[in-house]
Design a protein around this motif. Structure first.
Motif, PDB file in Angstrom:
ATOM      1  N   ALA A 107       0.827  -1.209   0.000  1.00 53.47           N
ATOM      2  CA  ALA A 107       0.000   0.000   0.000  1.00 53.47           C
ATOM      3  C   ALA A 107       0.860   1.256   0.000  1.00 53.47           C
ATOM      4  N   CYS A 108       1.955   1.239   0.752  1.00 50.91           N
ATOM      5  CA  CYS A 108       2.871   2.387   0.762  1.00 50.91           C
ATOM      6  C   CYS A 108       3.488   2.583  -0.619  1.00 50.91           C
ATOM      7  N   GLY A 109       3.936   1.475  -1.226  1.00 54.22           N
ATOM      8  CA  GLY A 109       4.556   1.571  -2.546  1.00 54.22           C
ATOM      9  C   GLY A 109       3.618   2.165  -3.582  1.00 54.22           C
ATOM     10  N   LYS A 110       2.350   1.767  -3.543  1.00 61.29           N
ATOM     11  CA  LYS A 110       1.374   2.297  -4.501  1.00 61.29           C
ATOM     12  C   LYS A 110       1.148   3.794  -4.319  1.00 61.29           C
ATOM     13  N   ARG A 111       1.315   4.279  -3.091  1.00 57.26           N
ATOM     14  CA  ARG A 111       1.079   5.690  -2.795  1.00 57.26           C
ATOM     15  C   ARG A 111       2.351   6.521  -2.830  1.00 57.26           C
ATOM     16  N   GLY A 112       3.491   5.899  -3.170  1.00 56.29           N
ATOM     17  CA  GLY A 112       4.740   6.648  -3.250  1.00 56.29           C
ATOM     18  C   GLY A 112       5.400   6.912  -1.911  1.00 56.29           C
ATOM     19  N   TYR A 113       5.134   6.057  -0.937  1.00 56.15           N
ATOM     20  CA  TYR A 113       5.733   6.197   0.389  1.00 56.15           C
ATOM     21  C   TYR A 113       6.629   5.000   0.699  1.00 56.15           C
ATOM     22  N   ASP A 114       7.629   5.222   1.573  1.00 54.62           N
ATOM     23  CA  ASP A 114       8.418   4.136   2.132  1.00 54.62           C
ATOM     24  C   ASP A 114       7.847   3.797   3.510  1.00 54.62           C
ATOM     25  N   LEU A 115       8.157   2.577   3.991  1.00 60.33           N
ATOM     26  CA  LEU A 115       7.712   2.152   5.309  1.00 60.33           C
ATOM     27  C   LEU A 115       8.929   1.854   6.171  1.00 60.33           C
ATOM     28  N   LEU A 116       9.070   2.599   7.255  1.00 65.87           N
ATOM     29  CA  LEU A 116      10.165   2.412   8.202  1.00 65.87           C
ATOM     30  C   LEU A 116       9.636   1.606   9.384  1.00 65.87           C
ATOM     31  N   ILE A 117      10.205   0.429   9.622  1.00 63.71           N
ATOM     32  CA  ILE A 117       9.736  -0.460  10.679  1.00 63.71           C
ATOM     33  C   ILE A 117      10.681  -0.373  11.876  1.00 63.71           C
ATOM     34  N   SER A 118      10.098  -0.186  13.063  1.00 61.72           N
ATOM     35  CA  SER A 118      10.898  -0.026  14.273  1.00 61.72           C
ATOM     36  C   SER A 118      10.273  -0.808  15.413  1.00 61.72           C
ATOM     37  N   PHE A 119      11.128  -1.461  16.206  1.00 60.37           N
ATOM     38  CA  PHE A 119      10.677  -2.215  17.371  1.00 60.37           C
ATOM     39  C   PHE A 119      10.903  -1.369  18.610  1.00 60.37           C
TER      40      PHE A 119
END
Length: 351
Positions: A107-119
């Motif tokens: 979904a992020c890729g389709k909207r032109g966003y990156d996803l940063l994952i953090s624990f």
């Protein structure tokens, strides 16, 4: 030729352009607090803002408008924060939350966003750190533990204007925009299914209190269906259990110790249900002959258990997409409502 005096190498703040670090030292606060105070962030108290402003005026501080515009520019990145959630293999992340990640990335890729994952540790200052860092335009919160303990952090995020959406109980009175499944309908559906199988002594394995609003809603729906069918509700058959196999085994052990009749169990998570089912089988009970069991989530493990687990299915693909779309709408200046997603019963061998 004499060497230069090191004390004269760097001019004092009064002789050079002051920085936010100089203001922090003079005002007795941190540099991030200076940044928040000078940007008008509502999370800074009036007293602290006054000290920072006075220090800035004393040092003739000039705001770098170009740097400010760079800091405020969209990063086109969303932050996904996972929080500790005890699991049997020490991954500390509930498998259901992991099942959402693929749809979020797409979904992020389709909207032109990156996803940063953090624990994150739920007790940390994550609600402030990400606001100060500028790493992400907004945050998605998954599995933040005790809602009552987390609520002050959520309230502060609302106050400081942080864009965020969380997975949880999407009901009135919750803090911030929330995406979640219709937990109450799921609880009703589980009870109605067990009752349709002739089960009359029903137990609930889960945390039925305000600190876990999703489980509380599942319990409330379960109890509503019992009462509607004219069944007696025995509070001793509501047994506290976390979403883990160990907790499910412990709940089953507690049930066996009571000696109370029980022919149907609704567990608030699949992991709890699987752990309970294994312990009851070890004790010589047949599933579903002696006791029918229904879980909640529809994890992969539910299909592989013996017997395969009847469960209330959530939709991780739709959940992930909705979380991303809701957060991006916030980032782009909209005010999207909370979303309640439908559930469905998947009948398998355990009932």
């Amino acid at each position: 030729m004499s060497s230069p005096d090191p004390d004269t190498e760097r001019p004092p703040a009064s002789k050079r352009r002051a920085t936010s670090f100089d203001i922090a030292a003079l005002a007795g606060v941190s540099q991030p607090t200076v940044s928040r105070a000078l940007s008008g962030n509502a999370a800074v108290s009036a007293e602290t803002r006054a000290r920072v402003t006075a220090a800035a005026e004393q040092l003739h501080y000039i705001v770098d408008r170009h740097a400010s515009s760079l800091r405020s520019r969209s990063s086109r990145t969303l932050g996904l924060l996972f929080f500790e959630d005890p699991t049997p293999d020490d991954t500390l992340i509930n498998p259901f939350y992991l099942s959402m990640v693929g749809s979020m990335v797409r979904a992020c890729g389709k909207r032109g966003y990156d996803l940063l994952i953090s624990f994150q540790q739920a007790s940390g200052d994550w609600h402030i750190d990400f606001e100060d860092s500028g790493k992400a335009d907004g945050l998605i919160l998954l599995g933040y533990g005790d809602y009552l303990a987390t609520r002050p952090r959520l309230e502060q995020m609302v106050t400081q204007g942080t864009h965020f959406v969380r997975w949880g109980a999407a009901r009135d009175g919750q803090i911030g925009t929330t995406v979640g499944s219709d937990n109450e309908a799921g609880g009703r559906l589980a009870a109605e299914h067990l009752i349709s199988r002739g089960r009359r002594h029903l137990a609930f394995f889960g945390t039925a209190d305000a600190a876990s609003p999703e489980f509380l809603e599942r319990w409330a729906g379960f109890r509503t269906a019992q009462k509607a069918a004219g069944l007696a509700v025995d509070s001793r058959l509501t047994i506290d259990a976390r979403p883990s196999e160990e907790s499910g085994r412990a709940a089953a052990e507690q049930l066996l110790a009571t000696g109370l009749p029980c022919d149907g169990i609704f567990a608030a998570s699949d992991l709890t249900a699987i752990g309970a089912m294994r312990r009851l089988t070890e004790a010589g009970m047949e599933v579903p002959g002696d006791v029918s069991i229904v879980g909640f989530d529809d994890m992969v493990a539910a299909r592989l258990s013996d017997p395969p687990l009847t469960t209330i299915a959530q939709d991780p693909r739709r959940a992930g997409e909705t979380l991303v779309d809701t957060l991006i709408a916030q980032v782009e200046g909209e005010a999207p409502p909370s979303t309640l997603l439908p559930i469905r019963l998947i009948e398998r061998g355990s009932s």
